[in-house]
Design an enzyme around this catalytic site. Sequence first.
Site, mmCIF file in Angstrom:
data_model
loop_
_atom_site.group_PDB
_atom_site.id
_atom_site.type_symbol
_atom_site.label_atom_id
_atom_site.label_comp_id
_atom_site.label_asym_id
_atom_site.label_seq_id
_atom_site.Cartn_x
_atom_site.Cartn_y
_atom_site.Cartn_z
ATOM 1 N N ARG A 1 3.608 0.323 -6.082
ATOM 2 C CA ARG A 1 3.770 -0.461 -4.855
ATOM 3 C C ARG A 1 2.588 -1.404 -4.604
ATOM 4 O O ARG A 1 2.738 -2.409 -3.919
ATOM 5 C CB ARG A 1 3.894 0.473 -3.651
ATOM 6 C CG ARG A 1 5.122 1.329 -3.675
ATOM 7 C CD ARG A 1 4.983 2.422 -2.651
ATOM 8 N NE ARG A 1 4.882 1.888 -1.313
ATOM 9 C CZ ARG A 1 5.868 1.895 -0.435
ATOM 10 N NH1 ARG A 1 7.026 2.409 -0.753
ATOM 11 N NH2 ARG A 1 5.696 1.408 0.769
ATOM 12 N N ASN B 1 -0.791 1.650 6.197
ATOM 13 C CA ASN B 1 0.017 0.692 5.445
ATOM 14 C C ASN B 1 0.560 -0.302 6.470
ATOM 15 O O ASN B 1 1.118 0.117 7.482
ATOM 16 C CB ASN B 1 1.167 1.461 4.762
ATOM 17 C CG ASN B 1 2.039 0.567 3.907
ATOM 18 O OD1 ASN B 1 1.723 -0.593 3.688
ATOM 19 N ND2 ASN B 1 3.142 1.117 3.431
ATOM 20 N N GLY B 2 0.383 -1.590 6.242
ATOM 21 C CA GLY B 2 0.897 -2.582 7.191
ATOM 22 C C GLY B 2 -0.178 -3.577 7.575
ATOM 23 O O GLY B 2 -1.205 -3.694 6.892
ATOM 24 N N HIS C 1 17.033 -35.722 -13.896
ATOM 25 C CA HIS C 1 16.526 -36.238 -12.617
ATOM 26 C C HIS C 1 15.043 -35.913 -12.433
ATOM 27 O O HIS C 1 14.544 -35.957 -11.315
ATOM 28 C CB HIS C 1 17.358 -35.679 -11.465
ATOM 29 C CG HIS C 1 18.794 -36.070 -11.553
ATOM 30 N ND1 HIS C 1 19.216 -37.366 -11.382
ATOM 31 C CD2 HIS C 1 19.900 -35.353 -11.851
ATOM 32 C CE1 HIS C 1 20.529 -37.433 -11.541
ATOM 33 N NE2 HIS C 1 20.962 -36.218 -11.838
ATOM 34 N N LYS D 1 11.404 -13.335 -14.003
ATOM 35 C CA LYS D 1 10.952 -12.197 -14.829
ATOM 36 C C LYS D 1 9.814 -12.628 -15.738
ATOM 37 O O LYS D 1 8.802 -11.955 -15.850
ATOM 38 C CB LYS D 1 12.086 -11.635 -15.697
ATOM 39 C CG LYS D 1 13.181 -10.872 -15.011
ATOM 40 C CD LYS D 1 12.785 -9.517 -14.490
ATOM 41 C CE LYS D 1 12.301 -9.644 -13.079
ATOM 42 N NZ LYS D 1 13.232 -9.467 -12.014
ATOM 43 N N LYS E 1 5.607 -3.624 -5.507
ATOM 44 C CA LYS E 1 7.026 -3.333 -5.623
ATOM 45 C C LYS E 1 7.747 -3.507 -4.302
ATOM 46 O O LYS E 1 8.849 -4.027 -4.236
ATOM 47 C CB LYS E 1 7.197 -1.899 -6.139
ATOM 48 C CG LYS E 1 8.638 -1.478 -6.353
ATOM 49 C CD LYS E 1 9.221 -2.210 -7.539
ATOM 50 C CE LYS E 1 10.689 -1.912 -7.749
ATOM 51 N NZ LYS E 1 11.316 -2.908 -8.602
ATOM 52 N N CYS F 1 0.829 -1.196 0.000
ATOM 53 C CA CYS F 1 0.000 0.000 0.000
ATOM 54 C C CYS F 1 0.866 1.249 0.000
ATOM 55 O O CYS F 1 2.002 1.232 0.459
ATOM 56 C CB CYS F 1 -0.856 0.033 1.253
ATOM 57 S SG CYS F 1 -1.782 -1.468 1.507
ATOM 58 N N TRP G 1 -3.239 -2.518 -1.569
ATOM 59 C CA TRP G 1 -2.920 -3.867 -2.058
ATOM 60 C C TRP G 1 -3.482 -4.791 -0.993
ATOM 61 O O TRP G 1 -2.983 -4.839 0.126
ATOM 62 C CB TRP G 1 -1.413 -4.002 -2.188
ATOM 63 C CG TRP G 1 -0.948 -5.262 -2.848
ATOM 64 C CD1 TRP G 1 -0.949 -5.536 -4.177
ATOM 65 C CD2 TRP G 1 -0.356 -6.393 -2.199
ATOM 66 N NE1 TRP G 1 -0.390 -6.775 -4.394
ATOM 67 C CE2 TRP G 1 -0.025 -7.321 -3.196
ATOM 68 C CE3 TRP G 1 -0.080 -6.717 -0.871
ATOM 69 C CZ2 TRP G 1 0.561 -8.549 -2.916
ATOM 70 C CZ3 TRP G 1 0.499 -7.935 -0.592
ATOM 71 C CH2 TRP G 1 0.815 -8.837 -1.611
ATOM 72 N N GLU H 1 16.533 -16.071 -12.264
ATOM 73 C CA GLU H 1 16.069 -14.694 -12.388
ATOM 74 C C GLU H 1 15.304 -14.510 -13.703
ATOM 75 O O GLU H 1 14.272 -13.841 -13.751
ATOM 76 C CB GLU H 1 17.269 -13.739 -12.271
ATOM 77 C CG GLU H 1 16.979 -12.278 -12.510
ATOM 78 C CD GLU H 1 15.942 -11.677 -11.582
ATOM 79 O OE1 GLU H 1 15.556 -12.312 -10.579
ATOM 80 O OE2 GLU H 1 15.487 -10.561 -11.874
ATOM 81 N N GLU I 1 6.528 -13.383 -13.790
ATOM 82 C CA GLU I 1 5.832 -12.287 -13.108
ATOM 83 C C GLU I 1 5.196 -11.293 -14.066
ATOM 84 O O GLU I 1 4.177 -10.700 -13.733
ATOM 85 C CB GLU I 1 6.716 -11.585 -12.065
ATOM 86 C CG GLU I 1 7.842 -10.763 -12.576
ATOM 87 C CD GLU I 1 8.709 -10.193 -11.456
ATOM 88 O OE1 GLU I 1 8.185 -9.771 -10.432
ATOM 89 O OE2 GLU I 1 9.940 -10.165 -11.636
HETATM 90 C C1 F6R Z 1 10.945 -9.409 -8.746
HETATM 91 C C2 F6R Z 1 11.053 -8.528 -7.607
HETATM 92 C C3 F6R Z 1 10.884 -9.109 -6.249
HETATM 93 C C4 F6R Z 1 11.819 -8.405 -5.252
HETATM 94 C C5 F6R Z 1 11.540 -8.902 -3.829
HETATM 95 C C6 F6R Z 1 12.504 -8.301 -2.834
HETATM 96 O O1 F6R Z 1 11.167 -8.752 -9.957
HETATM 97 O O2 F6R Z 1 11.254 -7.350 -7.757
HETATM 98 O O3 F6R Z 1 11.099 -10.473 -6.250
HETATM 99 O O4 F6R Z 1 13.133 -8.649 -5.622
HETATM 100 O O5 F6R Z 1 10.228 -8.571 -3.474
HETATM 101 O O6 F6R Z 1 12.436 -6.915 -2.824
HETATM 102 P P1 F6R Z 1 13.613 -6.037 -2.254
HETATM 103 O O7 F6R Z 1 14.793 -6.226 -3.135
HETATM 104 O O8 F6R Z 1 13.085 -4.628 -2.308
HETATM 105 O O9 F6R Z 1 13.875 -6.500 -0.858
#
Ligand code: F6R
Length: 610
Positions: free
Chosen positions: A27, A100-101, A506, A487, A605, A2, A75, A483, A490
């Site tokens: 976010r 927020n929280g 395996h 990507k 985010k 949020c 969110w 990674e 997501e």
């Molecule tokens: C994926 C992504 C998330 C963050 C994860 C940790 O693209 O961005 O997997 O990497 O939520 O976030 P941070 O790095 O802000 O602790």
Amino acid sequence: MCGIVGAVSERDVHGILLEGLRRLEYRGYDSAGMAVRQADGSINRAREVGKVSALADFVEQNPCKGPLGIAHTRWATHGEPSQINAHPHMSGERLAIVHNGIIENYQELREALMAEGFEFTSQTDTEVVVHLIEKEYRVAGNVLQAVRAAIAQLRGAYALAVLHADEPDHLVVCREGSPLVIGVGIGEHFIASDQLALLPVTDRFMFLEEGDLADIRRDGVTIWDREGTPVERVVTRFEHGIDSADKGEFRHYMLKEIYEQPKVIKATMEGRITDRRVLEQALGTGANELLADVRHVQIIACGTSYHAGMVARYWIEELAGIACSVEVASEYRYRKHVIQPDTLFLCISQSGETADTLAALRQAKQAGFRAALAICNVPGSSLVRESDLVIMTHAGPEIGVASTKAFTTQLVSLLIFTLALARHNGLSEEREADIVTALHQLPGQIDDALALDGKIAELSRAFIDKNHSLFLGRGAMYPVAMEGALKLKEISYIHAEAYPAGELKHGPLALVDSEMPVVTVAPNNELLEKLKSNLEEVRARGGELFVFADGDAELKEQPGIHVMQIPGVHSITAPIVYTLPLQLLSYHVAVLKGTDVDQPRNLAKSVTVE
Ligand code: F6R
């Protein structure tokens, strides 16, 4: 997660609130709302499900104007995304809050408040807080005391902004476990969960610390710490230009951020390396002495940052000969561990506000580690403030939910850290110079990788009708494959799984058929020959291969095998360069599929709740 924005001014603030929400939308974004104290003394509240644009359209038709206001992007955690669950929440007609929280003891508080006659209209934990403040307001007669009394009864994480129609000159805000920043204006003040929200109105910020409570007025701010003692919080200036938060000529933030990588990688190296060496002071005062004592490294992170940690493990063990463990924070924080003497605790986080990572750090500080080092992109974040040593990644604001430039700058920071550590553990000057030279070559090599954009866009067409995919790599390229898979899943919603290529036989080989694209990262390193036999295993089962390979790898384009040649790179820096084509691939697949690239469904985010 949020987002919160608030403003106390002489002018109408609804435009500031809306722009702030737009900037926070990355976010969390299932609904948005605002509450403004109007000239007639009433509170006007507007809430809409969906994006901030829906709220903006609504307030255009139904003006919501005044000099004091709070706003929120939600969110969902408690209760589905709906207008009723959207913030601000109100108790009666005069008191409004945004939150927020997560309030952990909300159920028992809710029952007690209901027994006292408070009526609940939402399923949120936040509504408990607003009624609790109202209850205390009836006793104390002012908002500040009411908030102080109410938060003493809360368990959990929160950043709150509170507005009362009968106290038109101020907002009361507080934080415990969720970020909150105060924007300092001239004759006006603002609050937000992220400084990016306020960049159009100020570049001066005060970061609240855990347990702080603050009274925000036009002409000043008063802050108390957890004990109720008045405290000063320093005012810092935002270092990056306001444009760094704009999309510029790019269609999406993610693409802009992918293309920024040569520049931000340079910025991350600046002042830390000479042409042959890592500078003694690269990691800050005292770091060098500390590194001399380190015998183990424990890395903790989540998501993409975790993948950066996984790559670093290969570097730390190979170059420094020091044992390194890597674990996701959400697991680490809930298990018992054995801590070896002289272990460095290393957290990696783009935002510096990830709840699980912060919780792990807070535990670690009690647990006997030698010191806590943070690799982070957000100055002033909780992680930065609470760690003993910090390496800032200098990636600039990352808005796209899918992390790109944060990842590669984390890798560069981790490699510089590894070299500084390895120097105390027998790394020769020649080897250090060789790798530092490779670091200097990165911006140019990444430009070369970006030049493949058009070809990768073509290649991405093969993915649009697929539901599943495999990503393969070996050694330090395995986390790069992880990674790449993250990507793709997501932002394009295609199921993607990464495997170390040697694991194929395996189990996962059973999945391979013509409907299963298999993406492989194959630099010319000592594992190339083994990787080639893994690729044969896939080809023999009819799987279509997409190989990103070194030009010298002698992998030829043929039916069922698409080869994208990546210019030759040093085997140590290869994970950084090979990340680029995978970012571009997932970007183009998502664009072709028409998904919301910058704000993929169900994701946020900055994950400030557990
Ligand atoms: C994926 C992504 C998330 C963050 C994860 C940790 O693209 O961005 O997997 O990497 O939520 O976030 P941070 O790095 O802000 O602790």
